[in-house]
Write a protein that holds these residues in place. Structure first.
Motif, mmCIF file in Angstrom:
data_model
loop_
_atom_site.group_PDB
_atom_site.id
_atom_site.type_symbol
_atom_site.label_atom_id
_atom_site.label_comp_id
_atom_site.label_asym_id
_atom_site.label_seq_id
_atom_site.Cartn_x
_atom_site.Cartn_y
_atom_site.Cartn_z
ATOM 1 N N THR A 237 0.868 -1.175 0.000
ATOM 2 C CA THR A 237 0.000 0.000 0.000
ATOM 3 C C THR A 237 0.902 1.220 0.000
ATOM 4 O O THR A 237 1.594 1.478 0.991
ATOM 5 C CB THR A 237 -0.899 0.029 1.253
ATOM 6 O OG1 THR A 237 -1.615 -1.203 1.315
ATOM 7 C CG2 THR A 237 -1.886 1.172 1.202
ATOM 8 N N ILE A 238 0.916 1.938 -1.087
ATOM 9 C CA ILE A 238 1.777 3.114 -1.141
ATOM 10 C C ILE A 238 1.054 4.327 -0.564
ATOM 11 O O ILE A 238 -0.173 4.348 -0.484
ATOM 12 C CB ILE A 238 2.283 3.407 -2.580
ATOM 13 C CG1 ILE A 238 1.118 3.601 -3.543
ATOM 14 C CG2 ILE A 238 3.234 2.328 -3.049
ATOM 15 C CD1 ILE A 238 1.530 4.178 -4.880
ATOM 16 N N GLN A 239 1.839 5.293 -0.181
ATOM 17 C CA GLN A 239 1.291 6.526 0.384
ATOM 18 C C GLN A 239 0.462 7.235 -0.693
ATOM 19 O O GLN A 239 0.964 7.489 -1.784
ATOM 20 C CB GLN A 239 2.441 7.433 0.843
ATOM 21 C CG GLN A 239 2.013 8.714 1.490
ATOM 22 C CD GLN A 239 1.358 8.505 2.860
ATOM 23 O OE1 GLN A 239 1.526 7.472 3.492
ATOM 24 N NE2 GLN A 239 0.608 9.483 3.298
ATOM 25 N N ILE B 30 10.463 1.067 -3.974
ATOM 26 C CA ILE B 30 9.409 1.272 -2.969
ATOM 27 C C ILE B 30 10.057 1.170 -1.590
ATOM 28 O O ILE B 30 10.656 0.163 -1.236
ATOM 29 C CB ILE B 30 8.251 0.263 -3.139
ATOM 30 C CG1 ILE B 30 7.587 0.461 -4.513
ATOM 31 C CG2 ILE B 30 7.224 0.432 -2.020
ATOM 32 C CD1 ILE B 30 6.389 -0.431 -4.794
ATOM 33 N N GLN B 41 12.660 -1.970 -1.759
ATOM 34 C CA GLN B 41 12.686 -2.971 -2.824
ATOM 35 C C GLN B 41 12.881 -2.236 -4.144
ATOM 36 O O GLN B 41 12.155 -1.284 -4.438
ATOM 37 C CB GLN B 41 11.358 -3.741 -2.853
ATOM 38 C CG GLN B 41 11.363 -4.863 -3.853
ATOM 39 C CD GLN B 41 9.959 -5.346 -4.182
ATOM 40 O OE1 GLN B 41 9.051 -4.576 -4.504
ATOM 41 N NE2 GLN B 41 9.762 -6.632 -4.093
ATOM 42 N N ASN B 146 8.456 5.480 -4.544
ATOM 43 C CA ASN B 146 7.285 5.648 -3.689
ATOM 44 C C ASN B 146 7.607 5.104 -2.311
ATOM 45 O O ASN B 146 8.580 4.374 -2.141
ATOM 46 C CB ASN B 146 6.088 4.874 -4.268
ATOM 47 C CG ASN B 146 5.477 5.596 -5.451
ATOM 48 O OD1 ASN B 146 4.667 6.500 -5.287
ATOM 49 N ND2 ASN B 146 5.891 5.231 -6.650
ATOM 50 N N CYS B 147 6.765 5.460 -1.344
ATOM 51 C CA CYS B 147 6.928 4.840 -0.030
ATOM 52 C C CYS B 147 5.610 4.209 0.371
ATOM 53 O O CYS B 147 4.542 4.636 -0.074
ATOM 54 C CB CYS B 147 7.395 5.844 1.008
ATOM 55 S SG CYS B 147 6.133 6.942 1.564
ATOM 56 N N THR B 148 5.719 3.169 1.168
ATOM 57 C CA THR B 148 4.500 2.504 1.616
ATOM 58 C C THR B 148 3.913 3.256 2.808
ATOM 59 O O THR B 148 4.616 4.020 3.484
ATOM 60 C CB THR B 148 4.790 1.041 2.042
ATOM 61 O OG1 THR B 148 5.761 1.054 3.080
ATOM 62 C CG2 THR B 148 5.298 0.214 0.876
#
Lengths: 348, 219
Positions: A237-239, B30, B41, B146-148
């Motif tokens: 789940t990305i921001q 990510i 990753q 991106n970041c989770t």
């Protein structure tokens, strides 16, 4: 003029009509699945059926052609006309009318790609060899045993198509699923077809309906080249980024739901209604983000990337710049990070 | 030179519609932030037209096989091309795992290289700023970062900023259970601190107390 029917015939007619009406979508799907399986010989059945918890088969899907990423199951090209008809009957039972039409258009586009590039995939086919494109190269498989109560899954896909539909009682869970198109605009029998027309047009309409300050929030100031959560990116789940639907007016929110419905509505109508109710309840926490051109050539597709993300939803629309016009080659992804492959009900 | 090579390959390929990536090297990262640790990753997908360049830098002995040593060397070279900081302090990414396709898969543009790396995050304040710059194969790269959503409820993403190509990424986050730097002290520093405290208690503190006591008695 009156038609007189014998009593037994009238009773039978009324009974069969009412039983057809009483049959739930899941019952119809299970019946179609069993009909399809009954057309197969033993070897074919063994290849079509997998355990419900077969993790390798579950994730064996891609946007890429089958000569690049191998699929398992039975492909349409190896089925007899009767078996093929039964397979499509099952796929159509699981999908809405609109969803099934979209699937056919994606496959028609791939057939055209085969015709244009020559059999065997032609150049760019890769060393993997074998055919790359065409309607024969779509695979069907069933994970688990078709049942009205227990969980099972239907997979159908190939190049630019991966439908993973988990049947969980009366629910039909269509995530994760991938749709795509190449060519994304084509003519067949004199009719212009755009398999992802609504996904493109409705999103553009929503973007155009935003106020200037809303657009500023929605626009990502960086280039997005491809799907972020495409194949192989399960469970992430990305921001979220962009414009939150809580900052939209009612008309804009309705338009956003209408875009979402293009994916949620691929599955059969009653499952789609359940899903849309869930997504509508999440709407305040749903985001809309846009990267790329804000205008579109008339009759063509968006060349901008967009993402819609909510607590139970990720939609990505990603035009591809692969040696051609991005409006002609699109990848799109539909996920529920909390319930891909129907994992949520499976754990209950 | 690179552009000419790509152009030549494209002409040889000679078809306008491709099913897979062509002249770009997609590098998707990510990032996940946890208390005291970052995990990431990377999915690296070289297009069919740029794969010869990549293969040359991976299969360094040109024997047609990507050995374990070559995998590690390439993975480390990717990490060396990253610049990672937290609150202005340099971080060293450590390779956790690497997964490589075959050379044939790479040549066909169907190969994905998967790298996982981590970095320890030193303690800091409530508001934190992480930066990641990716310079790997920048002439042909298509970057995505991106970041989770953090699993730790005490960590909240405040802002993400990227340049247009996503080669530069800034992540600002809030850590509500932030620890003070003293907790992060090494055992040696803790020992030194305790020794000084004992010295102070034995010499400085009693003297001060005695002076105050004498002052109180005089008055």
């Amino acid at each position: 003029m009156t038609i007189r029917l014998p009593f037994w015939m009238a009773t039978l007619t009324v009974f069969s009509m009412s039983s057809a009406m009483a049959q739930t979508p899941t019952a119809r799907i299970v019946s179609s699945a069993n009909s399809f399986l009954s057309t197969l010989d033993q070897k074919q059945r063994e290849r079509a059926l997998f355990a419900f918890d077969d993790e390798e088969q579950r994730v064996r899907w891609s946007n890429l052609p089958i000569s690049i990423v191998r699929r398992a199951g039975l492909n349409m090209g190896e089925l007899s006309p009767a078996q093929r008809a039964a397979a499509f009957s099952l796929v159509s039972a699981v999908l809405s009318k609109k969803g099934f039409e979209k699937v056919q258009q994606i496959m028609d586009g791939d057939e055209l790609l085969k015709t244009n590039q020559g059999k065997g995939g032609g150049k760019g086919g890769g060393k993997g060899g074998g055919a790359m494109f065409g309607k024969d190269l779509y695979y069907i498989s069933i994970l688990g045993t078709p049942s009205e109560k227990n969980l099972w899954m239907l997979q159908f896909g190939g190049h630019h198509l991966a439908l993973n539909i988990t049947i969980a009682g009366e629910r039909g869970i269509l995530t994760p699923s991938l749709t795509g198109a190449q060519p994304a605009v084509y003519t067949i029998d004199g009719k212009t077809v755009r398999p992802l027309r609504q996904e493109s047009d409705k999103a553009l309409a929503l973007f155009n309906a935003l106020e200037e300050n809303q657009r500023k929030q929605a626009i990502l100031t960086y280039r997005v080249s491809d799907l972020v959560l495409g194949p192989g990116q399960d469970g992430k789940t990305i921001q979220p980024e962009g414009l939150k639907a809580s900052s939209m007016n009612e008309k804009q929110r309705a338009m956003l739901l209408d875009v979402i419905a293009e994916w949620a509505g691929i599955v059969h109508d009653s499952a789609a209604a359940t899903r849309m109710a869930e997504l509508k309840a999440d709407l305040n926490d749903t985001w809309f983000a846009w990267s790329g051109p804000t205008t579109v050539t008339s009759g063509s597709n968006l060349t901008a990337y967009y993402r819609i993300q909510g607590p139970h939803l990720v939609i990505e629309y990603a035009p591809q710049q692969m040696g051609g016009d991005p409006a002609m080659h699109i990848h799109a992804m539909y996920r529920d990070p909390t319930n891909d492959y129907g994992r949520k009900p499976a754990t209950k | 030179m690179i552009a000419r090579l790509i152009a030549a390959i494209l002409i040889l390929a000679g078809t306008p519609a491709f099913a897979h990536r062509l002249d770009e090297y997609l590098q998707g990262t990510i990032i996940s932030i946890e208390k005291g640790r970052l995990q990431a990753q990377m999915t690296l997908t070289p297009g069919v037209a740029v794969s010869p360049l990549l293969i040359a830098s991976i299969d360094t002995d040109s024997n047609g096989v990507i050995s374990q040593t070559e995998q590690l060397e390439y993975a480390r070279s990717v990490l060396q091309d990253l610049s990672l900081t937290i609150d202005g302090r340099h971080l060293t990414p450590q390779l956790v795992s690497e997964q490589f396709p075959t050379l044939d898969e790479l040549k066909d543009g169907r190969g994905e290289i998967q790298l996982e790396f981590k970095a320890d995050l030193p303690g800091g304040g409530r508001n934190r700023k992480l930066t990641l710059e990716n310079h790997h194969q920048s002439a042909i790269a298509a970057y995505q970062v991106n970041c989770t959503v953090p699993r730790d409820p005490n960590i909240r993403i405040a802002r993400q900023n990227r340049n247009y190509s996503q080669s530069s990424y800034v992540l600002e986050y809030v850590q509500t259970n932030a620890e003070s730097a003293s907790v992060e002290m090494s055992p040696v520093a803790v020992l030194m601190f305790l020794s000084l405290a004992v010295l102070w208690l034995r010499h400085v503190w009693p003297t001060n107390v005695m002076r105050r006591f004498a002052h109180w008695r005089r008055n």
